[in-house]
Design a protein around this motif. Structure first.
Motif, PDB file in Angstrom:
ATOM      1  N   UNK A 240      74.263  56.239  -2.148  1.00 54.84           N
ATOM      2  CA  UNK A 240      74.658  55.563  -0.906  1.00 54.84           C
ATOM      3  C   UNK A 240      73.474  55.509   0.051  1.00 54.84           C
ATOM      4  N   UNK A 241      72.721  56.598   0.071  1.00 58.80           N
ATOM      5  CA  UNK A 241      71.521  56.601   0.916  1.00 58.80           C
ATOM      6  C   UNK A 241      70.557  55.499   0.501  1.00 58.80           C
ATOM      7  N   UNK A 243      71.236  52.846  -1.038  1.00 60.17           N
ATOM      8  CA  UNK A 243      71.854  51.568  -0.712  1.00 60.17           C
ATOM      9  C   UNK A 243      71.616  51.231   0.752  1.00 60.17           C
ATOM     10  N   UNK A 244      71.803  52.230   1.602  1.00 60.69           N
ATOM     11  CA  UNK A 244      71.597  52.019   3.039  1.00 60.69           C
ATOM     12  C   UNK A 244      70.186  51.543   3.286  1.00 60.69           C
ATOM     13  N   UNK A 247      69.678  48.041   2.310  1.00 61.38           N
ATOM     14  CA  UNK A 247      70.306  47.097   3.229  1.00 61.38           C
ATOM     15  C   UNK A 247      69.446  46.925   4.473  1.00 61.38           C
ATOM     16  N   UNK A 248      68.932  48.044   4.941  1.00 61.98           N
ATOM     17  CA  UNK A 248      68.068  47.954   6.122  1.00 61.98           C
ATOM     18  C   UNK A 248      66.876  47.066   5.811  1.00 61.98           C
ATOM     19  N   UNK A 250      66.672  44.724   3.646  1.00 65.36           N
ATOM     20  CA  UNK A 250      67.096  43.330   3.544  1.00 65.36           C
ATOM     21  C   UNK A 250      67.345  42.746   4.925  1.00 65.36           C
ATOM     22  N   UNK A 251      67.902  43.588   5.764  1.00 68.21           N
ATOM     23  CA  UNK A 251      68.205  43.176   7.124  1.00 68.21           C
ATOM     24  C   UNK A 251      66.932  42.756   7.847  1.00 68.21           C
ATOM     25  N   UNK A 254      65.688  39.471   6.521  1.00 75.19           N
ATOM     26  CA  UNK A 254      66.377  38.247   6.927  1.00 75.19           C
ATOM     27  C   UNK A 254      66.133  37.982   8.408  1.00 75.19           C
ATOM     28  N   UNK A 255      65.963  39.051   9.180  1.00 74.50           N
ATOM     29  CA  UNK A 255      65.673  38.829  10.589  1.00 74.50           C
ATOM     30  C   UNK A 255      64.310  38.139  10.732  1.00 74.50           C
ATOM     31  N   UNK A 258      64.540  34.494   9.749  1.00 74.05           N
ATOM     32  CA  UNK A 258      65.168  33.580  10.700  1.00 74.05           C
ATOM     33  C   UNK A 258      64.252  33.369  11.902  1.00 74.05           C
ATOM     34  N   UNK A 262      62.757  29.738  13.108  1.00 70.15           N
ATOM     35  CA  UNK A 262      62.861  29.240  14.464  1.00 70.15           C
ATOM     36  C   UNK A 262      61.490  28.763  14.954  1.00 70.15           C
ATOM     37  N   UNK A 265      60.521  25.590  13.354  1.00 62.80           N
ATOM     38  CA  UNK A 265      61.278  24.484  13.918  1.00 62.80           C
ATOM     39  C   UNK A 265      60.669  24.045  15.247  1.00 62.80           C
TER      40      UNK A 265
ATOM     41  N   UNK B 870      76.486  53.096   6.093  1.00 63.38           N
ATOM     42  CA  UNK B 870      76.293  51.976   5.167  1.00 63.38           C
ATOM     43  C   UNK B 870      77.055  50.751   5.652  1.00 63.38           C
ATOM     44  N   UNK B 873      75.319  49.236   8.583  1.00 68.60           N
ATOM     45  CA  UNK B 873      74.149  48.446   8.187  1.00 68.60           C
ATOM     46  C   UNK B 873      74.573  47.119   7.581  1.00 68.60           C
ATOM     47  N   UNK B 877      73.868  43.016   8.692  1.00 62.06           N
ATOM     48  CA  UNK B 877      73.409  41.868   7.911  1.00 62.06           C
ATOM     49  C   UNK B 877      74.324  40.681   8.177  1.00 62.06           C
ATOM     50  N   UNK B 880      73.798  39.092  11.517  1.00 57.78           N
ATOM     51  CA  UNK B 880      72.619  38.236  11.557  1.00 57.78           C
ATOM     52  C   UNK B 880      72.953  36.858  11.023  1.00 57.78           C
ATOM     53  N   UNK B 884      72.688  33.637  13.425  1.00 55.61           N
ATOM     54  CA  UNK B 884      71.809  32.502  13.213  1.00 55.61           C
ATOM     55  C   UNK B 884      72.572  31.201  13.419  1.00 55.61           C
ATOM     56  N   UNK B 888      72.422  29.318  17.039  1.00 58.20           N
ATOM     57  CA  UNK B 888      71.471  28.220  16.961  1.00 58.20           C
ATOM     58  C   UNK B 888      72.131  26.856  17.066  1.00 58.20           C
TER      59      UNK B 888
END
Lengths: 342, 931
Positions: A240-241, A243-244, A247-248, A250-251, A254-255, A258, A262, A265, B870, B873, B877, B880, B884, B888
């Motif tokens: 789980x750790x 995984x966390x 995810x972070x 990935x987060x 994606x931030x 984006x 922007x 654009x 978890x 987090x 995601x 986000x 967006x 936007x």
């Protein structure tokens, strides 16, 4: 001994009904008792603790059934024989077996596991290469701890065709996986196992069962649970750790993505405006610049590991669920027995 | 007819170019120059010429190398030199603007272009060239083409009439050599005669072919002439312009100009006698001028012997005579002389050692002649200043003999000052209001003894920094500290009577800085009630006077009251705290530290003060440790130790770092900040104290919070050490201090205080660490006690789940603590809710309550918490993704989106509050109902 075997076969029979919808060339696996015993023996002799033993399965394909008739172990790796050639060793073994007229066709491999933690990158890679070379290959996962608790745990897995595709393309980006539309549930498919013994052996079993004492059977009600559960929880927590963390990661990705979109654009808009102005003034438009060069997209994190972790977590959960349901069953049984005695 | 083209001999063309250096000048100016006879004007003329000459010489040199390169067809070299030439030409632009483009330059450009074109055409040759050369050739060709465009007209003119331009030069050439070989004081008609010769010259040129045969003959002639001039040179020094051109010609040797030599010979033949006279005249003149120059530089009266000393710096070897014989030596003269000497100070050519000598001699003279103390003091001031000046570099330190001299000097100066009460010294006494002569008035001397002593102190520090601390030399140098302290003390008593408060503060600080880090063994022994064992020691004790504590107190309090600059007070406070801490006066030290509020704004102080602050904090921490205040010790040391740069922070050495973080300059500065070795704080002791206090705090804490997922580390460094210890594949008996502490921690974790004790206190650790404390025995006892107590706590935390109840008597036996102590420790634990138990008074037992969750339950709780994270987090995601699109494309919905976020946050809070066993659906339903 016989009872264990039987329970194992019934268990797998139960499973075969759940995983019935398979479109792979292998729909069923038939294992010789010899193979099972050899695997168990291999672990008993060489593996301890969290160490993993591996070996090669031999057999042949009959229609949609894979028959595993023999196996041999890989020697344990030690530091001092670094130049040990595994392929060479396999070839030698197989040749020798052919000389004594034993099935020598390579149909997969087996591996022991520690509290059900086997869904890993290494397993994925090697199973991929097996399945890539020999389409019918399977991996047998043997769980010695569960087996020691009374139920033989032997499972056969294959990669799903989808996963094979992905692995072939080596595209583990979020987009790639999204396009392939794959979740952790569809990464591996379990193939039902049937353990088959020759009639002579069955007869021997029946005889042995008759001779064995009754006391053995009562151990089935034993609740040696806490240690097992704790270990499972511990491992689950680690996953789980992980995984966390993923995810972070990935987060953040994606931030960043984006944000950049922007910017891109905005830049394009500005450029457009400028060009419009220039056009009104009769000047030539600004030259096109390579936008991809200006905005390098951030490196996408590979998502395959995340999928594997998810698969592993799922696996742990199944284990825990199974274990607890069995334990609960035992408790109820014990209660009933108590009431009956009273 | 050009000699360059006619003869085609490179040596000649080169020669001409070297001879050219003086030629490019309008004939008019030359003529004018030859008319200007007065020395002054000659001087100014010389300046102009030398600037021009220098530039042109540079150019001609470059041209020469280019021609050489052309000869050997080294295009790469040619290109390189040409680029340099262009640069040099650009540099000399101002001169060129004034004088016009020098013809030799144009000539080279034209020649080079021709040459290159020729090469370019020669396909065969080009093929043979190596790649580098070929490349250089094409580059150079392009370059010169572009470059020559600017000088098109000149080049065209030259090409059209190469003879003329060559003639023009030659015209000037003999003129130059004429004017140079003859004295500048030549009359105008002589210039004319020179011109007559050059009329003849082309004729001589015509026979250049023949002249080659004459080479040997001319060579001898050349030699004779050069020998003639050589003694001139010897007399004049090598820089005189006139002979410069000649000597360069002579130096050329083989390539010496045939024409010029020939010409010269002709000249010589005609007017050797005249010339000889001239030479003599010139020699005389030169000498005079040299002397005059020297006078000007020195800025002193015309006293022949003295001038030599000043002017010809390298020549002074004979004992300098201060005053001419018979001069009446009085104060005014000596002051004048002193000023003369001082004027040379800081100038480039001044021999600093000689200057010091001179000053000493002057001091001796003034003493001999009884000129009074005033002048002597002044001279002494200057001697010391010169001693400090001796090293031009701030980083360099004084040599041992210089240092001794300096100390002696200051001592003497102080002697004088003490002996003569009527001397006033001060920085603000103006030079002209000084009173140095013997009179009824008190002496007034400009100068600041305090600055000198401060500088001396700094020099001492520098010497100590630059001496290898493990050598005998260091010990020898350190012996001087007594003298330094003595001087400071004397100055202190002097200033106490005469100085201003500001000065007193400054000298007090010096005194404090020499006192604060020394442990006062005498006072320590006295406080223990021990008398000196032998009589001599007792005597010493008596002579020592007051305790250092008393002195520190007195000095510091004075500074606190009187100081107006913040820095001195800050330093004084820090030193005071340090001194308190060093002598185990923990409460005083701590109170002073807290009251001064130094911790708040120390980061604005300059690095040396910060280093002092760090030293003080460390000392404070060690003091707290000795007093058994483990927590305070840990807190005080945390900042220094956690960074891992204790060595650097305490100014006790530089850490290895790559050059990106620190360049050479910074490194030098940092080196200057280092604390001398004898003031160092033992880093191993420091680390040990820190680790042991961390162990005493951390181990029970770890035991108490074994299952707490959010347990914080008290000390990162300690954990790091533990991990390092765990990673060891093979555990042998501990060797280093750290290994000892790690081993002890492991023992303590099991509640095994005996093993822990034996790891912390044993012979190895004693010799490494504990014996460094002044009160070793007391510290060790304290430590044992602490270990017992903390082990007891750890034991109870770790094993309470095993017991239903435990008798306190057993515990007291196990940990060798008295029953009341055990009782108090357990009570404290119960009150703090660290231990779920109650005390049963009659049976003296602790009864455990068993409210702690089992390990499986703990694990489940942890897992739940992790899953919460978890989910959080994961939702981020999702956020986000929504953000967006929502943010936007549909701005209107933003409000709604934000509300949604708020909702999610609520939910998160809910998760965290409940920590486990929550029902997600339930929460969502609840929250949704709010909307």
């Amino acid at each position: 001994m016989a009872s264990r075997k039987e329970s194992g076969s019934t268990l797998s029979a139960g499973m075969s009904s759940s995983g019935g919808t398979l479109d792979s060339p292998v729909k069923q696996i038939q294992i010789e008792g010899l193979v099972v015993l050899k695997i168990i023996k291999h672990y008993q002799e060489e593996g301890q603790g969290s160490e993993v033993v591996q070996g090669v399965l031999l057999g042949l394909v009959v229609e949609d059934r894979l028959e595993i008739t023999n196996c041999f172990p890989f020697p344990q790796h030690t530091e001092d024989d670094a130049d040990f050639d595994e392929v060479q060793y396999q070839m030698e073994m197989m040749r020798s077996l052919r000389h004594v007229n034993i099935d020598h066709l390579h149909v997969g491999w087996y591996q022991s596991t520690y509290y059900g933690s086997f869904v890993s990158r290494a397993l994925l890679d090697s199973q991929f290469s097996y399945q890539h070379a020999i389409e019918e290959s399977v991996v047998l996962i043997y769980d010695p701890i569960k087996t020691a608790q009374g139920s033989l745990s032997l499972k056969a897995y294959r990669l799903t065709p989808k996963l094979m595709e992905i692995c072939k393309e080596k595209d583990f980006t979020p987009e790639g996986l999204k396009k392939a539309n794959i979740g952790f549930e569809h990464m591996f498919e379990e193939v039902p196992i049937v353990i088959k013994n020759s009639h002579l052996i069955s007869v021997l079993m029946w005889e042995l069962e008759d001779k064995s004492t009754v006391a053995d059977k009562h151990e089935l009600l034993n609740l040696s649970s806490s240690n097992h559960l704790e270990k499972s929880l511990q491992l689950l927590m680690d996953r789980v750790d992980d995984m966390s963390q993923d995810i972070v990661k990935y987060n953040t990705y994606s931030r960043n993505l984006s944000k950049q979109q922007q910017q891109k654009h905005q830049y394009l808009q500005r450029r457009q405006q400028e060009n419009a102005q220039r056009q009104s003034r009769g000047e030539p438009p600004l030259p096109e610049e390579d936008i991809t060069k200006m905005f390098k997209p951030p490196q996408p994190p590979p998502r395959m590991d995340t999928l594997l972790i998810a698969g592993q977590i799922n696996n742990y959960c199944q284990n825990v669920k199974e274990f607890t349901s069995q334990t609960l069953g035992k408790l109820f049984m014990a209660e009933a027995l108590q009431g009956h005695n009273n | 007819m050009s000699r360059f083209f006619a003869t085609g001999s490179d040596s000649e063309s080169e020669e001409s170019s070297s001879a050219d250096e003086i030629t490019p000048k309008a004939p008019g100016t030359t003529f004018k120059q030859s008319l200007l006879l007065s020395d002054d004007e000659e001087d100014t003329k010389r300046v102009v010429r030398s600037a021009k000459d220098k530039r042109f010489e540079e150019l001609t040199n470059l041209i020469k190398t280019i021609r050489n390169a052309m000869k050997i067809r080294d295009m790469a070299k040619c290109l390189e030199e040409f680029e340099q030439l262009c640069r040099a030409f650009l540099k000399s632009k101002t001169i060129v603007d004034k004088e016009g483009v020098p013809p030799f330059y144009i000539r080279l450009l034209a020649d080079l272009e021709d040459y290159l074109n020729q090469l370019w055409e020669d396909k065969e040759g080009k093929k043979k060239m190596n790649k580098n050369n070929a490349k250089a050739l094409s580059t150079l060709r392009q370059k010169i083409r572009k470059y020559n465009r600017d000088y098109e007209t000149e080049i065209a003119a030259y090409k059209e009439n190469p003879q003329e331009s060559a003639d023009e030069e030659e015209e000037k050439e003999p003129e130059e050599s004429g004017s140079s070989s003859e004295s500048e004081g030549e009359a105008g008609d002589e210039g004319v005669t020179a011109k007559v010769f050059l009329k003849k010259k082309p004729a001589a040129e015509a026979t250049s072919e023949a002249s080659k045969f004459l080479k040997s003959a001319k060579g001898s002639g050349d030699e004779s002439s050069s020998s003639d001039e050589d003694d001139d040179d010897g007399e004049w020094g090598s820089d005189t312009v006139g002979s410069g051109s000649e000597s360069s010609d002579d130096g050329e040797g083989k390539s010496a100009s045939l024409a010029v030599v020939f010409l010269k010979k002709a000249q010589e033949g005609e007017k050797t006698s005249e010339k000889k006279k001239d030479v003599r005249k010139k020699r005389h003149k030169k000498k005079e001028r040299l002397e005059e120059e020297a006078e000007e530089e020195g800025g002193e009266e015309a006293e022949g012997g003295w001038e030599k000393v000043k002017g010809g710096v390298p020549l002074v070897k004979e004992k300098p005579k201060m005053f001419a014989k018979g001069t009446e030596i009085n104060t005014a003269v000596v002051v004048k002389k002193l000023n003369e000497i001082l004027q040379a100070r800081g100038k480039k050519g001044t021999d600093r050692a000689a200057q010091i000598e001179l000053l000493h001699a002057l001091a001796a003279i003034s003493q001999e002649n009884n000129l009074g103390q005033g002048i002597l003091v002044k001279i002494k001031f200057n001697i010391i200043a010169s001693l400090y000046d001796y090293n031009p570099n701030l980083a360099a330190f004084m040599k041992a003999d210089m240092w001794k001299k300096c100390l002696d000097c200051i001592d003497e100066l102080l002697d004088i000052l003490f002996d003569n009460n009527n001397i006033f010294i001060g920085e603000n006494i103006a030079e002209d209001s000084e009173n140095l002569g013997i009179s009824d008035q008190p002496f007034r001397v400009r100068g600041c003894i305090l600055t000198l002593v401060e500088r001396m102190d700094e020099e001492f520090t520098k010497i100590m920094q630059n001496t290898d601390p493990h050598s005998q030399e260091y010990v020898d140098n350190l012996k001087d500290e007594g003298r330094v302290c003595g001087i400071i003390d004397r100055l202190l008593s002097y200033l106490e009577t005469k100085g201003s408060t500001e000065e007193i503060c400054r000298i007090y600080l010096r005194r404090i800085l020499h006192t604060y880090y020394k442990f006062d063994y005498k006072a320590h022994r006295r406080s223990l009630g021990l008398q000196g064992e032998t009589k001599s020691e007792q005597d010493q004790e008596e002579s020592e006077g007051e305790d250092s504590a008393v002195i520190m107190d007195r000095l510091c309090k004075f500074i606190y009251a009187k100081d107006r600059t913040d820095r001195i007070r800050t330093c004084a406070i820090l030193c005071h705290i340090y001194h308190h801490a060093l002598h185990s006066r923990w409460y005083q030290a701590r109170d002073l530290m807290l009251m001064s509020h130094l911790q708040d704004n120390i980061q604005h102080a300059d690095p040396p003060v910060q280093i002092l602050y760090n030293r003080t904090m460390v000392q404070l921490g060690i003091c707290a440790f000795r007093q058994g205040m483990i927590k305070d010790a840990h807190n005080a040391l945390l900042d220094i130790q956690s960074s891992g740069r204790a060595k650097e922070l305490l100014g006790q050495g530089l850490l290895m770092r790559n050059m990106q973080e620190r360049n050479a300059e910074q490194e030098k500065i940092e080196k200057r900040r280092q604390v001398p070795f004898h003031m160092h704080i033992n880093l191993e002791l420091l680390e040990c104290v820190y680790l042991v206090s961390a162990m005493l705090l951390e181990i029970p804490y770890m035991a108490a919070h074994e299952f707490d997922a959010r347990r914080r580390m008290i000390s990162k460094q300690f954990h790091h050490q533990l991990r390092v210890g765990e990673r060891q594949p093979l555990l042998g008996p501990p060797e280093s201090m750290r290994e000892h502490v790690v081993a002890a921690s492991k023992a303590m974790k099991m509640g095994d205080w005996r093993t822990c004790h034996s790891f912390i206190i044993n012979e190895k650790m004693n010799s490494k660490v504990w014996d460094l404390f002044p009160e070793t025995q007391r510290v060790r006892e304290m430590l044992v006690r602490k270990i017992q107590e903390e082990s007891l706590r750890t034991y109870l935390f770790t094993y309470s789940s095993v017991y239903d109840s435990i008798s306190m008597e057993t515990l007291s036996e196990m940990f060798e603590l008295e029953l009341p102590t055990v009782h108090s420790i357990i009570s404290k634990m119960i009150i703090n809710e660290e231990l779920m138990a109650s005390l049963d008074q009659p049976t003296q037992t602790v009864v455990m309550h068993r409210t702690e969750p089992t390990s499986l339950q703990n694990m489940a709780l942890q897992l739940a918490e992790k899953l919460g994270g978890l989910v959080e987090n994961n939702e981020r995601v999702f956020d986000l993704k929504q953000g967006v699109y929502g943010g936007y494309f549909n701005r209107d919905q933003k409000g709604g989106y934000q509300q949604k976020q708020g909702y999610q946050r609520d939910q998160k809070g809910g998760y965290q509050q409940k920590q486990g066993g929550y029902q997600r659906g339930g929460y969502r339903n609840q929250n949704q109902s709010n909307y």
